[in-house]
Write an enzyme that holds these catalytic residues in place. Structure first.
Site, PDB file in Angstrom:
ATOM      1  N   GLY A 132       0.836  -1.192   0.000  1.00 35.53           N
ATOM      2  CA  GLY A 132       0.000   0.000   0.000  1.00 35.53           C
ATOM      3  C   GLY A 132       0.872   1.243   0.000  1.00 35.53           C
ATOM      4  O   GLY A 132       1.084   1.885  -1.032  1.00 35.53           O
ATOM      5  N   PHE A 157      -8.799  -2.708  -2.064  1.00 37.91           N
ATOM      6  CA  PHE A 157      -9.274  -1.421  -1.513  1.00 37.91           C
ATOM      7  C   PHE A 157      -9.587  -0.416  -2.631  1.00 37.91           C
ATOM      8  O   PHE A 157      -9.395   0.796  -2.423  1.00 37.91           O
ATOM      9  CB  PHE A 157      -8.217  -0.772  -0.607  1.00 37.91           C
ATOM     10  CG  PHE A 157      -7.746  -1.587   0.565  1.00 37.91           C
ATOM     11  CD1 PHE A 157      -8.614  -2.400   1.275  1.00 37.91           C
ATOM     12  CD2 PHE A 157      -6.429  -1.515   1.008  1.00 37.91           C
ATOM     13  CE1 PHE A 157      -8.175  -3.133   2.374  1.00 37.91           C
ATOM     14  CE2 PHE A 157      -5.980  -2.227   2.107  1.00 37.91           C
ATOM     15  CZ  PHE A 157      -6.855  -3.051   2.787  1.00 37.91           C
ATOM     16  N   ILE A 158     -10.052  -0.841  -3.777  1.00 41.67           N
ATOM     17  CA  ILE A 158     -10.219   0.095  -4.886  1.00 41.67           C
ATOM     18  C   ILE A 158     -11.598   0.768  -4.840  1.00 41.67           C
ATOM     19  O   ILE A 158     -12.637   0.102  -4.984  1.00 41.67           O
ATOM     20  CB  ILE A 158      -9.974  -0.612  -6.245  1.00 41.67           C
ATOM     21  CG1 ILE A 158      -8.589  -1.291  -6.216  1.00 41.67           C
ATOM     22  CG2 ILE A 158     -10.085   0.384  -7.406  1.00 41.67           C
ATOM     23  CD1 ILE A 158      -7.414  -0.402  -5.782  1.00 41.67           C
ATOM     24  N   PRO A 242      -0.657  15.619  -5.452  1.00 35.59           N
ATOM     25  CA  PRO A 242      -1.065  16.807  -4.694  1.00 35.59           C
ATOM     26  C   PRO A 242      -2.562  17.125  -4.835  1.00 35.59           C
ATOM     27  O   PRO A 242      -3.223  17.455  -3.841  1.00 35.59           O
ATOM     28  CB  PRO A 242      -0.187  17.916  -5.278  1.00 35.59           C
ATOM     29  CG  PRO A 242       1.051  17.200  -5.710  1.00 35.59           C
ATOM     30  CD  PRO A 242       0.570  15.872  -6.230  1.00 35.59           C
ATOM     31  N   GLN A 243      -3.104  16.977  -6.037  1.00 37.20           N
ATOM     32  CA  GLN A 243      -4.539  17.296  -6.168  1.00 37.20           C
ATOM     33  C   GLN A 243      -5.398  16.280  -5.418  1.00 37.20           C
ATOM     34  O   GLN A 243      -6.423  16.630  -4.839  1.00 37.20           O
ATOM     35  CB  GLN A 243      -4.953  17.374  -7.648  1.00 37.20           C
ATOM     36  CG  GLN A 243      -6.438  17.693  -7.785  1.00 37.20           C
ATOM     37  CD  GLN A 243      -6.810  18.329  -9.093  1.00 37.20           C
ATOM     38  OE1 GLN A 243      -6.205  19.312  -9.515  1.00 37.20           O
ATOM     39  NE2 GLN A 243      -7.830  17.788  -9.754  1.00 37.20           N
ATOM     40  N   GLU A 244      -4.966  15.018  -5.427  1.00 34.14           N
ATOM     41  CA  GLU A 244      -5.698  13.992  -4.676  1.00 34.14           C
ATOM     42  C   GLU A 244      -5.714  14.364  -3.189  1.00 34.14           C
ATOM     43  O   GLU A 244      -6.741  14.294  -2.519  1.00 34.14           O
ATOM     44  CB  GLU A 244      -5.025  12.622  -4.886  1.00 34.14           C
ATOM     45  CG  GLU A 244      -5.541  11.547  -3.947  1.00 34.14           C
ATOM     46  CD  GLU A 244      -5.097  10.133  -4.304  1.00 34.14           C
ATOM     47  OE1 GLU A 244      -4.447   9.955  -5.361  1.00 34.14           O
ATOM     48  OE2 GLU A 244      -5.423   9.212  -3.540  1.00 34.14           O
ATOM     49  N   GLN A 281     -19.228  25.054  31.264  1.00 32.00           N
ATOM     50  CA  GLN A 281     -18.015  25.715  30.774  1.00 32.00           C
ATOM     51  C   GLN A 281     -17.102  24.748  30.008  1.00 32.00           C
ATOM     52  O   GLN A 281     -16.530  25.104  28.982  1.00 32.00           O
ATOM     53  CB  GLN A 281     -17.243  26.361  31.936  1.00 32.00           C
ATOM     54  CG  GLN A 281     -16.127  27.247  31.401  1.00 32.00           C
ATOM     55  CD  GLN A 281     -15.208  27.742  32.489  1.00 32.00           C
ATOM     56  OE1 GLN A 281     -14.757  26.983  33.350  1.00 32.00           O
ATOM     57  NE2 GLN A 281     -14.926  29.028  32.479  1.00 32.00           N
ATOM     58  N   GLY A 342     -24.745   9.172  24.813  1.00 32.29           N
ATOM     59  CA  GLY A 342     -25.134   7.862  24.266  1.00 32.29           C
ATOM     60  C   GLY A 342     -25.731   7.968  22.877  1.00 32.29           C
ATOM     61  O   GLY A 342     -25.595   7.050  22.056  1.00 32.29           O
TER      62      GLY A 342
HETATM   63  C1  LIG Z   1     -11.808   2.954   2.027  1.00 34.89           C
HETATM   64  C2  LIG Z   1     -10.508   2.889   1.291  1.00 34.89           C
HETATM   65  C3  LIG Z   1     -10.462   3.307  -0.037  1.00 34.89           C
HETATM   66  C4  LIG Z   1      -9.265   3.206  -0.766  1.00 34.89           C
HETATM   67  N1  LIG Z   1      -9.259   3.539  -2.087  1.00 34.89           N
HETATM   68  C5  LIG Z   1      -8.148   3.263  -2.832  1.00 34.89           C
HETATM   69  C6  LIG Z   1      -8.160   3.417  -4.254  1.00 34.89           C
HETATM   70  O1  LIG Z   1      -9.165   3.849  -4.839  1.00 34.89           O
HETATM   71  N2  LIG Z   1      -7.051   3.074  -4.949  1.00 34.89           N
HETATM   72  C7  LIG Z   1      -5.927   2.604  -4.343  1.00 34.89           C
HETATM   73  O2  LIG Z   1      -4.964   2.311  -5.037  1.00 34.89           O
HETATM   74  N3  LIG Z   1      -5.878   2.446  -2.999  1.00 34.89           N
HETATM   75  C8  LIG Z   1      -6.962   2.747  -2.233  1.00 34.89           C
HETATM   76  N4  LIG Z   1      -6.927   2.577  -0.862  1.00 34.89           N
HETATM   77  C9  LIG Z   1      -5.715   2.043  -0.247  1.00 34.89           C
HETATM   78  C10 LIG Z   1      -4.972   3.045   0.601  1.00 34.89           C
HETATM   79  O3  LIG Z   1      -4.390   4.027  -0.193  1.00 34.89           O
HETATM   80  C11 LIG Z   1      -3.957   2.259   1.454  1.00 34.89           C
HETATM   81  O4  LIG Z   1      -4.698   1.518   2.412  1.00 34.89           O
HETATM   82  C12 LIG Z   1      -2.938   3.144   2.118  1.00 34.89           C
HETATM   83  O5  LIG Z   1      -2.074   3.715   1.176  1.00 34.89           O
HETATM   84  C13 LIG Z   1      -2.101   2.388   3.156  1.00 34.89           C
HETATM   85  O6  LIG Z   1      -1.578   1.207   2.624  1.00 34.89           O
HETATM   86  P1  LIG Z   1      -1.760  -0.158   3.443  1.00 34.89           P
HETATM   87  O7  LIG Z   1      -3.187  -0.299   3.794  1.00 34.89           O
HETATM   88  O8  LIG Z   1      -1.125  -1.254   2.670  1.00 34.89           O
HETATM   89  O9  LIG Z   1      -0.970   0.068   4.808  1.00 34.89           O
HETATM   90  P2  LIG Z   1       0.601  -0.181   5.044  1.00 34.89           P
HETATM   91  O10 LIG Z   1       1.385   0.455   3.983  1.00 34.89           O
HETATM   92  O11 LIG Z   1       0.809  -1.636   5.303  1.00 34.89           O
HETATM   93  O12 LIG Z   1       0.826   0.617   6.401  1.00 34.89           O
HETATM   94  C14 LIG Z   1       0.469   0.090   7.676  1.00 34.89           C
HETATM   95  C15 LIG Z   1       0.881   1.115   8.741  1.00 34.89           C
HETATM   96  O13 LIG Z   1       2.307   1.300   8.668  1.00 34.89           O
HETATM   97  C16 LIG Z   1       2.594   2.675   8.500  1.00 34.89           C
HETATM   98  N5  LIG Z   1       3.772   2.853   7.647  1.00 34.89           N
HETATM   99  C17 LIG Z   1       4.054   2.277   6.448  1.00 34.89           C
HETATM  100  N6  LIG Z   1       5.210   2.736   5.974  1.00 34.89           N
HETATM  101  C18 LIG Z   1       5.683   3.626   6.877  1.00 34.89           C
HETATM  102  C19 LIG Z   1       6.846   4.458   6.968  1.00 34.89           C
HETATM  103  N7  LIG Z   1       7.752   4.493   5.998  1.00 34.89           N
HETATM  104  N8  LIG Z   1       6.982   5.250   8.049  1.00 34.89           N
HETATM  105  C20 LIG Z   1       6.075   5.249   9.044  1.00 34.89           C
HETATM  106  N9  LIG Z   1       4.956   4.492   9.019  1.00 34.89           N
HETATM  107  C21 LIG Z   1       4.766   3.707   7.957  1.00 34.89           C
HETATM  108  C22 LIG Z   1       1.361   3.273   7.825  1.00 34.89           C
HETATM  109  O14 LIG Z   1       1.281   4.665   8.025  1.00 34.89           O
HETATM  110  C23 LIG Z   1       0.245   2.497   8.520  1.00 34.89           C
HETATM  111  O15 LIG Z   1      -0.022   3.101   9.761  1.00 34.89           O
HETATM  112  C24 LIG Z   1      -8.101   2.718  -0.117  1.00 34.89           C
HETATM  113  C25 LIG Z   1      -8.150   2.343   1.227  1.00 34.89           C
HETATM  114  C26 LIG Z   1      -9.338   2.407   1.926  1.00 34.89           C
HETATM  115  C27 LIG Z   1      -9.357   1.949   3.352  1.00 34.89           C
END
Ligand SMILES: Cc1cc2nc3c(=O)[nH]c(=O)nc-3n(C[C@H](O)[C@H](O)[C@H](O)COP(=O)(O)OP(=O)(O)OC[C@H]3O[C@@H](n4cnc5c(N)ncnc54)[C@H](O)[C@@H]3O)c2cc1C
Length: 381
Positions: A132, A157-158, A242-244, A281, A342
């Site tokens: 990811g 996760f697409i 950046p736009q994303e 407060q 609640g």
């Molecule tokens: C609802 C949803 C919609 C999504 N839509 C899309 C989409 O349309 N297209 C697409 O391609 N993806 C999509 N994603 C995927 C999303 O972009 C990834 O989940 C995200 O980039 C994190 O990758 P991962 O889940 O593999 O986590 P990992 O990369 O496994 O990370 C796990 C944890 O480790 C931390 N971590 C990883 N590397 C480092 C580092 N170098 N330093 C410090 N911490 C780190 C992360 O911050 C996280 O806390 C979607 C995800 C969700 C949940």
């Protein structure tokens, strides 16, 4: 504070978007949440209203204006009615620049009219089960076969994954290249042999949004479906992130404003110990702090949008805006839910869904930890 970012044409546009949301979206969103997906016809209705492809040239059916303020108005109005299932932000803010900047004339003619009419729903597939944050770990690959490619692998996760007709797939096309080099963007279309969708994933929030697994089993992708330059995919991705991230920040600030509005009303009406709970407060201070921080975020965000329109918004700026506004969103969500007592835990109260929908904002589009890595690197660290 006065919102001096927008001009009269944006205000008029906001009015028509609001009518659309109130009539065509809000009354149906609960059904879509139960179904886990929005009906395709709302996309076509949005296309008729000119809500898809603001920056696509008019000759392809778009709005012909590259002004991110229109995107922001639509994103904000979606949040205002809590319609987090609509994937319009992904389509307009994230995918459109790929097709516009990288597409050939032939590709634009093929895809943009449907993109603007809502008949062609789009998605982008980077993430994989084992990769990811770290795109260097991608294993989806495509090998040359004559003029085109044969694509194999899987994505997860697409967003828009079930509804999508066009998916920009990030795949390794040069197996010899190291790290994130040797990636290309291949456009996979509905109906291509070997392209299958997996589950519509069950999530804790964004209930009406279809988020899916995608599988590619020896999919033949013709040469004319390569988007941008072969093996330059990583650069193409980085240039458009950046736009994303700005789009995510827009949704974050709009969500803070909405949650505060809902909670202020609640805090004025709910009584305990003989007075409205907002009059204690502690609670008054909590709301005063959140209102201040949201105001700061709004002012900052408006400047980000302005800079983005002027093409001076950098990768580092976007990373700052993304992590800071989405962290604030989660803070506001938690405090506002707490103020509901609640009732905040009951799904019939909109604050509960806003809390659940907020959580993912710190995760997708690059996690907030990755955002801080980018900012840190920008500081020379
Ligand atoms: C609802 C949803 C919609 C999504 N839509 C899309 C989409 O349309 N297209 C697409 O391609 N993806 C999509 N994603 C995927 C999303 O972009 C990834 O989940 C995200 O980039 C994190 O990758 P991962 O889940 O593999 O986590 P990992 O990369 O496994 O990370 C796990 C944890 O480790 C931390 N971590 C990883 N590397 C480092 C580092 N170098 N330093 C410090 N911490 C780190 C992360 O911050 C996280 O806390 C979607 C995800 C969700 C949940």
């Amino acid at each position: 504070m006065e919102r001096n970012l927008y001009e009269s044409e944006h205000a008029a546009f906001r009015g028509s978007v609001r009518t659309f949301m109130d009539r065509q979206v809000a009354p149906r969103h609960a059904d879509w949440e139960k179904a886990g997906i929005v009906d395709r016809d709302v996309w076509v209705e949005a296309g008729k209203q000119g809500l898809l492809g603001f920056d696509v040239p008019e000759e392809y059916g778009g709005g012909g204006t590259r002004d991110f303020r229109y995107n922001a108005v639509l994103d904000e109005e979606i949040i205002r009615v809590g319609a987090t299932g609509l994937g319009f932000g992904l389509h307009n803010d994230i995918i459109a620049p790929y097709l516009l900047d990288l597409g050939t004339d032939e590709q634009k003619q093929r895809w943009l009219p449907g993109f603007c009419s809502g008949e062609l729903i789009s998605a982008i597939a980077m993430s994989e089960p084992a990769a990811g944050s770290d795109l260097q770990g991608l294993t989806t690959h495509a090998r040359r076969d004559g003029e085109g490619w044969v694509l194999s692998g899987s994505k997860t996760f697409i967003s828009n994954g079930i509804n999508a007709d066009l998916v920009i797939v990030v795949a390794k096309t040069d197996p010899e290249a190291e790290g994130a080099r040797g990636l290309s963007l291949l456009v996979v279309e509905r109906g291509m042999a070997g392209f299958e969708r997996g589950r519509n994933l069950e999530k804790i929030g964004l209930k009406a949004q279809d988020t899916a697994e995608l599988f590619f089993d020896e999919v033949r992708v013709p040469a004319h479906n390569l988007l941008g330059e072969e093996n330059r995919g990583f650069v193409h991705l980085m240039e458009r992130l950046p736009q994303e991230r700005l789009s995510i920040a827009v949704a974050a600030v709009a969500a803070c404003e909405r949650m505060l509005e809902i909670t202020l009303e609640y805090a004025k009406g709910r009584t305990a110990f003989g007075r409205p709970i907002g009059r204690f407060q502690h609670n008054r201070f909590v709301l005063a702090e959140l209102a201040t921080e949201t105001n700061v975020a709004r002012t900052y965000l408006n400047e980000c949008i302005r800079q983005h329109n002027q093409r001076t918004f950098t990768v580092s700026d976007a990373a700052m805006a993304k992590w800071w506004t989405t962290d604030l969103q989660n803070k506001v969500a938690d405090a506002c839910l707490q103020l509901h007592g609640g009732y905040g835990y009951m799904t019939e109260y909109p604050i509960s869904r806003a809390w659940l929908d907020s959580r993912v904002q710190a995760i997708y589009g690059g996690t907030n930890e990755i955002m801080k890595e980018i900012v840190g690197r920008g500081l020379g660290l």
